[in-house]
Design a protein around this motif. Sequence first.
Motif, mmCIF file in Angstrom:
data_model
loop_
_atom_site.group_PDB
_atom_site.id
_atom_site.type_symbol
_atom_site.label_atom_id
_atom_site.label_comp_id
_atom_site.label_asym_id
_atom_site.label_seq_id
_atom_site.Cartn_x
_atom_site.Cartn_y
_atom_site.Cartn_z
ATOM 1 N N TYR A 55 -2.975 4.801 5.703
ATOM 2 C CA TYR A 55 -3.081 3.801 4.498
ATOM 3 C C TYR A 55 -3.342 2.410 5.064
ATOM 4 O O TYR A 55 -3.157 1.445 4.641
ATOM 5 C CB TYR A 55 -2.117 3.643 3.486
ATOM 6 N N TRP A 65 0.193 7.594 -6.082
ATOM 7 C CA TRP A 65 -0.862 8.344 -6.176
ATOM 8 C C TRP A 65 -0.710 9.690 -5.700
ATOM 9 O O TRP A 65 -1.160 10.837 -6.364
ATOM 10 C CB TRP A 65 -2.077 7.721 -5.448
ATOM 11 N N LEU A 67 -8.285 2.805 -0.939
ATOM 12 C CA LEU A 67 -7.222 3.879 -1.021
ATOM 13 C C LEU A 67 -6.989 4.375 -2.308
ATOM 14 O O LEU A 67 -6.944 5.826 -2.288
ATOM 15 C CB LEU A 67 -5.863 3.094 -0.501
ATOM 16 N N LYS A 68 -7.424 3.714 -3.520
ATOM 17 C CA LYS A 68 -7.215 4.104 -4.671
ATOM 18 C C LYS A 68 -8.457 5.284 -4.933
ATOM 19 O O LYS A 68 -8.298 6.261 -5.642
ATOM 20 C CB LYS A 68 -7.418 2.788 -5.446
ATOM 21 N N ARG A 127 0.817 -1.151 0.049
ATOM 22 C CA ARG A 127 0.092 0.152 0.123
ATOM 23 C C ARG A 127 0.910 1.264 -0.255
ATOM 24 O O ARG A 127 0.390 2.438 -0.507
ATOM 25 C CB ARG A 127 -1.097 0.020 1.348
ATOM 26 N N MET A 135 -7.893 8.451 -2.930
ATOM 27 C CA MET A 135 -6.813 9.352 -3.597
ATOM 28 C C MET A 135 -7.209 9.949 -4.822
ATOM 29 O O MET A 135 -6.938 10.944 -5.259
ATOM 30 C CB MET A 135 -5.390 8.632 -3.711
ATOM 31 N N MET A 170 0.415 4.110 -2.446
ATOM 32 C CA MET A 170 0.142 5.565 -1.997
ATOM 33 C C MET A 170 1.120 6.734 -2.563
ATOM 34 O O MET A 170 0.622 7.662 -2.889
ATOM 35 C CB MET A 170 -0.050 5.520 -0.585
#
Length: 395
Positions: free
Chosen positions: A374, A305, A381-382, A298, A385, A302
């Motif tokens: 995260y 992103w 998370l995707k 992750r 962001m 992250m």
Amino acid sequence: MQLSKRLQSLKPSATIAMSAKARELKSQGIDVISLSIGEPDFNTPDFIKEAAKKAIDENYSGYPPIAGYPELKDAIIKKFKGDNNISYEANQIVVSTGAKQSIYNVLQAIVDEGTEVIIPTPYWVSYSDIVELSGGKPVFVEGTLEVDFKITPTQLEAAITDKTRAIIYSSPCNPSGSVYSEKELKGLAEVLAKYPDVIIISDEIYEHIVYGDKNVSIASFPEVYDQTVTINGLAKAFAMTGWRIGYIGAPAWLAKACETLQGQVTSGANSIAQRAAITALEADSSSIKYMIDAFAERRELMLGWAREIPSFKVNEPKGAFYLFPDVSATFGKIYNGVQINNADDLALYILEYAQVAVVSGSAFGSKKCIRISYAASVDSLKEAMTRIKNALIEK
């Protein structure tokens, strides 16, 4: 009716407050993604839960010893020796209701009115409030993104006065994810060894969640062993936040003082949780590797992103499960009719317009940053962001 002055000045935890706000919005049917709380999104491993069930069946339902069961102390002693190269004896260990109580106990035991406690910034939200609640004065030493949010020996020595009673810091750091290297800690230890009356409080609750070199404990340096308190617990690495088990390794005189204080406040930590903690600490580290691997994956996603958001400037965290981007490029700008003047404004804007809960860096002593956890699924998370990126497009 009036509250005491110390309670009137005490602020609610910013991370807990933002998490509560996110839950409130969710209860109203709003699709909020909460990245505000420092809690693993995994369940406690089954072998630990089985140990708790066994403890119930074996009737561990009476008051436990105030400082912890002897068997748990033994497990902690072995853990400190094997993982951290620190030798402690049973009278140097105190088990408490979470690492937060461990920190509270230590500061209450050593801080008097007007004494100073050095806190490198950024710092975990409760450090400064507990210092003030204990009657002390926080002295902040700034670590910036440009130096990976760490302080230098020169900065540390400049902050020490004849009123300095302690320094408290976390490594791996909440909120920045920074990890002090062995060389960096050695430099700090050499300074602090010149001031043996200054207590070092090393918060190592995230020690197993590292991406690279193993975490180093400052108490492993002989020159500062006698003035160091090592704080740890089971919340993060074992996904046991609600079990409330923290502990310290400390000089015997200070451990005794913490035990005395705890005896008048909460007494011993939960008996069933303590028995389960024995099993957790005695388990091979491979039993939690799947969680660390997930956090590592992750982190990479992250970072990618976050770097796609022009107004974010981010360092590469070496531990914990947070990003702590500098967002000062948003200050003074207007998004969707909302002017952003500071990190507080940005956190509220992101919550309202992106439906993502993050925490302003001002809560951690860094006014240019926000903290993004995260500890959530990759899909969440995707989506989070993407929402943040879209909310920060200038029109």
